[in-house]
Design an enzyme around this catalytic site. Sequence first.
Site, PDB file in Angstrom:
ATOM      1  N   ASP A  19       0.829  -1.207   0.000  1.00  0.00           N
ATOM      2  CA  ASP A  19       0.000   0.000   0.000  1.00  0.00           C
ATOM      3  C   ASP A  19       0.865   1.259   0.000  1.00  0.00           C
ATOM      4  O   ASP A  19       1.512   1.569   0.994  1.00  0.00           O
ATOM      5  CB  ASP A  19      -0.888   0.020   1.251  1.00  0.00           C
ATOM      6  N   PHE A 127      -5.941   3.915   6.126  1.00  0.00           N
ATOM      7  CA  PHE A 127      -5.547   3.391   7.435  1.00  0.00           C
ATOM      8  C   PHE A 127      -5.953   1.928   7.567  1.00  0.00           C
ATOM      9  O   PHE A 127      -6.972   1.515   7.015  1.00  0.00           O
ATOM     10  CB  PHE A 127      -6.199   4.190   8.565  1.00  0.00           C
ATOM     11  N   ASP A 159     -10.240  -5.175  -0.360  1.00  0.00           N
ATOM     12  CA  ASP A 159      -9.169  -4.664   0.497  1.00  0.00           C
ATOM     13  C   ASP A 159      -9.792  -3.871   1.641  1.00  0.00           C
ATOM     14  O   ASP A 159     -10.462  -2.871   1.403  1.00  0.00           O
ATOM     15  CB  ASP A 159      -8.268  -3.759  -0.365  1.00  0.00           C
ATOM     16  N   GLY A 160      -9.578  -4.363   2.877  1.00  0.00           N
ATOM     17  CA  GLY A 160     -10.054  -3.630   4.053  1.00  0.00           C
ATOM     18  C   GLY A 160     -11.060  -4.403   4.876  1.00  0.00           C
ATOM     19  O   GLY A 160     -12.083  -4.845   4.344  1.00  0.00           O
ATOM     20  N   GLY A 161     -10.747  -4.601   6.132  1.00  0.00           N
ATOM     21  CA  GLY A 161     -11.702  -5.212   7.067  1.00  0.00           C
ATOM     22  C   GLY A 161     -11.951  -6.690   6.858  1.00  0.00           C
ATOM     23  O   GLY A 161     -12.977  -7.213   7.293  1.00  0.00           O
TER      24      GLY A 161
END
Length: 205
Positions: A19, A127, A159-161
């Site tokens: 990232d 984040f 992407d994410g969580g």
Amino acid sequence: LEAVIHMLEQSGTDMLHFDVMDGRFVNNISFGIPVLTAIRKKTDLFLDVHLMIADPLQYVARFAQAGANGITFHLESEGDPQKTIDAIHACGIPAGIVIKPMTPAEAVLPYLSSVELVLVMTVEPGFGGQAFLWEMLEKVRFLRCTAKEQGLHTMIQVDGGINAETALAAVDAGADNLVVGSYLFRQENPKIVIDFLHQLSENQK
Ligand code: ZN
């Protein structure tokens, strides 16, 4: 970092998701070309570079030169997306396009046949450790369905969580590539997580 990368290699990780944040496109700043160059020297894993930067066109060649095996950039960033896709392909690597939670899936359609990967952000970029946005799965479903209709084998990445529960739902919606951060690194043995995620996609087939 080298020790973690070797641990991931041994755990059966398929690719390293890298990232890049520039403090402009997103508020946060992560790392860039010198760190990628250093990682390239230490691993043969596929380096999947996710550019969260304002002006991707200006940098794709340098990231490719530093060892990126694939580059994904934001549809919301500056410049003509098709030019950026072409620039990534000109480096001889696959191109991906990514959309933030507020961007509708339809916005990707003009580029769907020219990219190898579409990344649906399931949190706001910038984040780690955020909660999964369940309503994003509708976009995954729509894009999987549309790609299939057009006879495309586009990889759909989320992407994410991602955790055990959201991974299951994402794969069920048609995602075939899961970016995992906190969920993996909170475990004592990451191999258990990787094995579990691989099993999900096996079951889907
Ligand atoms: Zn990412």
